[in-house]
Structure formats: structure tokens, C-alpha cells
Design a protein around this motif. Structure first.
Motif, PDB file in Angstrom:
ATOM      1  N   SER A 189       0.918  -1.406  -0.126  1.00  0.00           N
ATOM      2  CA  SER A 189      -0.074  -0.032  -0.075  1.00  0.00           C
ATOM      3  C   SER A 189       0.668   1.368   0.037  1.00  0.00           C
ATOM      4  CB  SER A 189      -0.741   0.015   1.210  1.00  0.00           C
ATOM      5  OG  SER A 189      -0.191   0.053   2.202  1.00  0.00           O
ATOM      6  N   GLU A 192       1.937   1.490  -4.070  1.00  0.00           N
ATOM      7  CA  GLU A 192       1.324   0.860  -5.106  1.00  0.00           C
ATOM      8  C   GLU A 192       0.961   2.230  -6.217  1.00  0.00           C
ATOM      9  OE1 GLU A 192      -2.912   0.010  -5.186  1.00  0.00           O
ATOM     10  OE2 GLU A 192      -2.217  -0.984  -3.458  1.00  0.00           O
ATOM     11  N   LYS A 193       0.691   3.388  -5.551  1.00  0.00           N
ATOM     12  CA  LYS A 193       0.411   4.387  -6.613  1.00  0.00           C
ATOM     13  C   LYS A 193       1.660   4.822  -7.381  1.00  0.00           C
ATOM     14  CE  LYS A 193      -1.303   7.129  -3.415  1.00  0.00           C
ATOM     15  NZ  LYS A 193      -2.062   8.283  -2.997  1.00  0.00           N
ATOM     16  N   ASP A 213      -3.186  -0.349 -13.050  1.00  0.00           N
ATOM     17  CA  ASP A 213      -4.348   0.038 -13.281  1.00  0.00           C
ATOM     18  C   ASP A 213      -5.303  -0.928 -13.805  1.00  0.00           C
ATOM     19  OD1 ASP A 213      -4.706   2.520 -12.104  1.00  0.00           O
ATOM     20  OD2 ASP A 213      -4.506   3.736 -13.873  1.00  0.00           O
ATOM     21  N   ARG A 216      -6.912  -2.690 -10.822  1.00  0.00           N
ATOM     22  CA  ARG A 216      -7.891  -1.907 -10.099  1.00  0.00           C
ATOM     23  C   ARG A 216      -9.206  -1.988 -11.048  1.00  0.00           C
ATOM     24  NH1 ARG A 216      -3.283   1.809  -9.826  1.00  0.00           N
ATOM     25  NH2 ARG A 216      -2.301   1.380  -7.870  1.00  0.00           N
ATOM     26  N   ASP A 217      -8.906  -1.810 -12.682  1.00  0.00           N
ATOM     27  CA  ASP A 217      -9.975  -1.889 -13.311  1.00  0.00           C
ATOM     28  C   ASP A 217     -10.806  -3.005 -13.096  1.00  0.00           C
ATOM     29  OD1 ASP A 217     -11.312  -0.394 -14.898  1.00  0.00           O
ATOM     30  OD2 ASP A 217     -10.356  -0.911 -16.650  1.00  0.00           O
ATOM     31  N   GLY A 220     -11.577  -4.051  -9.059  1.00  0.00           N
ATOM     32  CA  GLY A 220     -12.266  -3.072  -8.171  1.00  0.00           C
ATOM     33  C   GLY A 220     -11.667  -2.624  -6.823  1.00  0.00           C
ATOM     34  N   ARG A 221     -10.318  -3.365  -6.938  1.00  0.00           N
ATOM     35  CA  ARG A 221      -9.730  -3.214  -5.329  1.00  0.00           C
ATOM     36  C   ARG A 221      -8.255  -2.848  -5.821  1.00  0.00           C
ATOM     37  NH1 ARG A 221      -9.394  -9.343  -3.566  1.00  0.00           N
ATOM     38  NH2 ARG A 221      -9.090 -10.200  -5.859  1.00  0.00           N
ATOM     39  N   SER A 222      -7.610  -2.414  -4.536  1.00  0.00           N
ATOM     40  CA  SER A 222      -6.198  -2.133  -4.717  1.00  0.00           C
ATOM     41  C   SER A 222      -5.267  -3.289  -4.711  1.00  0.00           C
ATOM     42  CB  SER A 222      -5.822  -1.380  -3.531  1.00  0.00           C
ATOM     43  OG  SER A 222      -5.932  -2.305  -2.325  1.00  0.00           O
ATOM     44  N   GLN A 225      -4.815  -4.811  -1.587  1.00  0.00           N
ATOM     45  CA  GLN A 225      -6.067  -6.175  -1.435  1.00  0.00           C
ATOM     46  C   GLN A 225      -5.643  -7.270  -1.938  1.00  0.00           C
ATOM     47  OE1 GLN A 225      -9.014  -3.227  -2.282  1.00  0.00           O
ATOM     48  NE2 GLN A 225      -9.755  -3.133  -0.245  1.00  0.00           N
TER      49      GLN A 225
ATOM     50  N   GLU B   7      -7.050   3.889  -3.973  1.00  0.00           N
ATOM     51  CA  GLU B   7      -6.180   2.915  -4.408  1.00  0.00           C
ATOM     52  C   GLU B   7      -6.918   1.587  -5.135  1.00  0.00           C
ATOM     53  OE1 GLU B   7      -3.537   2.577  -1.195  1.00  0.00           O
ATOM     54  OE2 GLU B   7      -2.635   4.595  -1.940  1.00  0.00           O
ATOM     55  N   SER B   8      -8.419   1.735  -4.772  1.00  0.00           N
ATOM     56  CA  SER B   8      -9.076   0.540  -5.409  1.00  0.00           C
ATOM     57  C   SER B   8      -9.594   0.791  -6.710  1.00  0.00           C
ATOM     58  CB  SER B   8     -10.193   0.011  -4.363  1.00  0.00           C
ATOM     59  OG  SER B   8     -11.038   1.044  -4.008  1.00  0.00           O
ATOM     60  N   PRO B  10      -9.033   2.719 -10.725  1.00  0.00           N
ATOM     61  CA  PRO B  10      -7.795   2.894 -11.527  1.00  0.00           C
ATOM     62  C   PRO B  10      -7.404   4.455 -11.270  1.00  0.00           C
ATOM     63  CG  PRO B  10      -9.469   1.779 -13.198  1.00  0.00           C
ATOM     64  CD  PRO B  10      -9.964   2.061 -11.500  1.00  0.00           C
TER      65      PRO B  10
END
Lengths: 242, 123
Positions: A189, A192-193, A213, A216-217, A220-222, A225, B7-8, B10
Motif C-alpha cells: 500500500s 502501489e500508486k 491500473d 484496479r479496473d 475494483g480493489r487495490s 488487497q 487505490e481501489s 484506476p
């Protein structure tokens, strides 16, 4: 256009009869920030050391810009080990001199600017610094090289949130154009960005490699996770309670 | 500035939305120079490639133009900016109405609330 920077082909490394890495194939191109993610003991540090030529593989081949690890690759790879590596009797100015002696691509002025933004003077001795400042100084040295590949092994282990932000910003602002940064960590965490893509390492094997991305797309979670789920271990029942 | 990223979801689409808001709210006014990709990425704490892609999307929308001398700037075409501002405003209005009806308010009650808030007798 994407140009290949790093290639691992059929890499295995054993310690005793235990495989630290098994049959790894990996290609990484220029201009990426890649997270090498896995729990402790999954092979992250071994992979970093192999790429940097500090260990030799038992089988397989590694190339950086087409060359095997050696003097040339060391001149274009900037490596941050996962532990303190600076002789602590040194003053900051000794360290600067050493780095500019060793590495032709070391930008002393850049290092001085970053050090002064932290209020660290050239006459300060490493020994007298806080743990957080020692880690920051090491990172500043590594990021002040104009390298093609930065290998950062656990750059944010055990620092406070403000130090973490400083470290992430230092990485984002300073890696040279077209260079690639590989960051190994189990603290997903926190990083990750800033990643382009994530590589999940499990028991010496790559179990997932994906654009963050896209994760995430689709999910729907990081990434954090997803990582927690993929590496979750069922806690064994407490024998004494039975 | 706080980019408030989730972060969850995009990151790229969140950056695009945020940049549109910054321009629609005139934080970056017409013709203003936009900071470098690195500086924006560092400020937001995100990957520079992701920031780059978000800025390219704004270019495709016509909100941002790149010219050879000044680099990347906000468009000087106020109509484009205004159309995005109106789109934003409409979205927020719909959001507001949805919340009000979730509270069980009727149309005329919402109207009188708005009048009251705006300090007007007639709307």
C-alpha cells in the motif's frame, strides 16, 4: 517505443537444496516503475542481488542492456541494498567523494541539493544520524546517479509516513528519463500508486505480472488487497487450545 | 494540494477527473502553463507515466494544448472549458437532487430550500 533493458532467462538459484528462485523468465523495458512484490523469503532480495552481480545463478542467463552482470552493468545499475551499507565513520562529504570516485554518472550537485533540503550538512557524520536520516542519505546517493536501472531493495522498510513520502517523492523526481526503477517490498500500500506494473513473487516463482491500473479496473480493489488475498495463509489451529 | 486518490480504482481516470476539475474551477486558468509531468506526479505521489497518460487524455479532449515554445498549457478556448464546467455543474446538480429525494423531499420543498439558501424570495 519500448526498448528491452533487463532480461532473465531460465534463472534458478539454490541455497543448499532449497530453491530461492526457480526457472524465472522476465523481461523489463525502459521507462517503467516496477514493483517486485512478495512476502519475506519469496526471493526478492536474491533476484536483486543476481541482477546486480552479487550472486551468480545456478542456471540461466541475465542481461542488462544485452550484457552479463559485470563492470559495464555496474556502471549503469544503481543498487540500494536492503540493509545499511555505508561505513558509519564517514562524514557526508566523504561519502559524496566516494560515490563520485566510483560512479561516473554520479551527480554531486543533485545529491547536495537533496541533502540540504533535509538540513543535512556535509560535515555531519553518518554515525550520529537518526535511523530515518541514514536511510534517506543512502537513497539520495543511489538516486543521484544518472543510471539506466535502479534496483531498490525495501527502500521504505520501517520509516515513518513523512519519511516514506520523502522517499517516494525522491524516487519519482529523480530517476533519469528512460530509466527503469525496480522496487522490492512487502509493503504494497505504501508504493502501489507510483508503480506501472506489479510482479508477484511466491516461493521463488513469478505468479503474476500485471499493469496496476488493469488490476484496479478489473478487480475494483487495490493491489494491496489483491496481494493480501493471493498470499493469505490460513492460520493453523492452536494446538494447545484443542 | 491534496489529490485524494482511491487505490481501489484506476489511478489514471481519477487523475483525469481531478485535472478537469482544476481547469474547470480556473485553478489553472485559460492559457496557463501546466507544471511538468514529473512535478505533478511528485505532488500527487503517483507514477509519472500515469500522469502523462492523464494529460494526454486532456489533450484529446481539447482542454490542454501543447505548443513548441511554452510546453503544455490550458487551452485559451473558453467555450471548451465552459462546456466542461457546465457538464460538471449538471452532474453535481443531479447528485444533489438524488440526495434530496433520498431524504424524501418533494420538488417544491427543494425549491424553497434553494431559495432560502440563495437568500431570494423568487427563484
Amino acid at each position: 517505443m519500448s526498448t528491452e533493458l533487463l532480461r532473465l532467462k531460465g534463472i534458478s538459484k539454490r541455497f543448499g537444496n532449497k530453491y530461492a528462485l526457480k526457472d524465472i523468465d522476465l523481461e523489463i523495458e525502459e521507462g517503467r516503475i516496477v514493483g517486485l512484490l512478495g512476502p519475506n523469503g519469496s526471493g526478492k532480495t536474491t533476484m536483486m542481488k543476481l541482477i546486480n552481480g552479487l550472486l551468480s545463478p545456478d542456471s540461466g542467463e541475465i542481461t542488462v542492456r544485452g550484457e552479463h552482470p559485470g563492470p559495464y552493468t555496474k556502471s549503469v545499475v544503481s543498487y540500494l541494498p536492503d540493509r545499511a551499507y555505508i561505513a558509519d565513520w564517514m562524514k557526508v562529504k566523504d561519502l559524496l567523494r566516494m560515490f563520485s570516485d566510483f560512479y561516473r554518472d554520479f551527480n554531486t550537485e543533485k545529491a547536495l541539493n537533496m541533502l540540504s533540503s533535509l538540513g543535512i550538512s556535509e560535515n555531519e557524520r553518518i554515525k550520529n544520524m537518526s535511523k530515518g536520516n541514514k536511510e534517506k542519505v543512502q537513497l539520495i546517493m543511489v538516486m543521484s546517479r544518472e543510471a539506466s536501472l535502479y534496483l531498490l531493495d525495501e527502500p521504505i522498510g520501517g520509516v515513518d509516513p513523512a519519511a516514506r513520502d520523502f522517499i517516494l517523492k525522491t524516487i519519482i523526481t529523480n530517476y533519469s528519463e528512460n530509466a527503469t526503477v525496480i522496487i522490492s517490498t512487502h509493503l504494497i500500500s505504501d508504493v502501489e500508486k507510483i508503480l506501472d506494473e506489479a510482479i508477484f513473487l511466491k516461493e521463488g516463482k513469478i505468479v503474476r505480472r500485471e499493469n496496476v491500473d488493469d488490476i484496479r479496473d478489473r478487480e475494483g480493489r487495490s493491489v494491496d488487497q489483491l496481494f493480501r488475498e493471493e498470499f493469505s495463509v490460513s492460520v493453523p489451529a492452536d494446538k494447545e487450545a484443542l | 494540494m491534496d489529490w485524494k486518490l482511491d487505490e481501489s480504482l484506476p489511478i489514471r481516470s481519477q487523475l483525469t477527473e481531478r485535472l478537469i476539475s482544476l481547469i474547470a474551477s480556473s485553478r489553472y486558468g485559460p492559457g496557463d502553463r501546466i507544471p511538468s509531468v514529473r512535478d505533478l506526479a511528485s505532488d500527487a505521489g503517483v507514477n509519472p507515466n500515469t500522469m502523462q497518460r492523464a494529460l494526454c487524455e486532456l489533450e484529446d479532449m481539447g482542454l490542454v494544448v501543447t505548443n513548441r515554445t511554452a510546453g503544455r498549457c490550458v487551452t485559451e478556448d473558453i467555450n471548451i472549458i465552459d462546456s466542461f464546467r457546465r457538464k460538471r455543474a449538471r452532474e453535481q446538480t443531479e447528485e444533489f437532487l438524488k440526495k434530496m429525494s433520498a431524504l424524501g423531499l418533494e420538488r417544491n420543498e427543494i425549491k424553497s430550500l434553494l431559495k432560502e439558501a440563495l437568500g431570494e424570495d423568487e427563484l
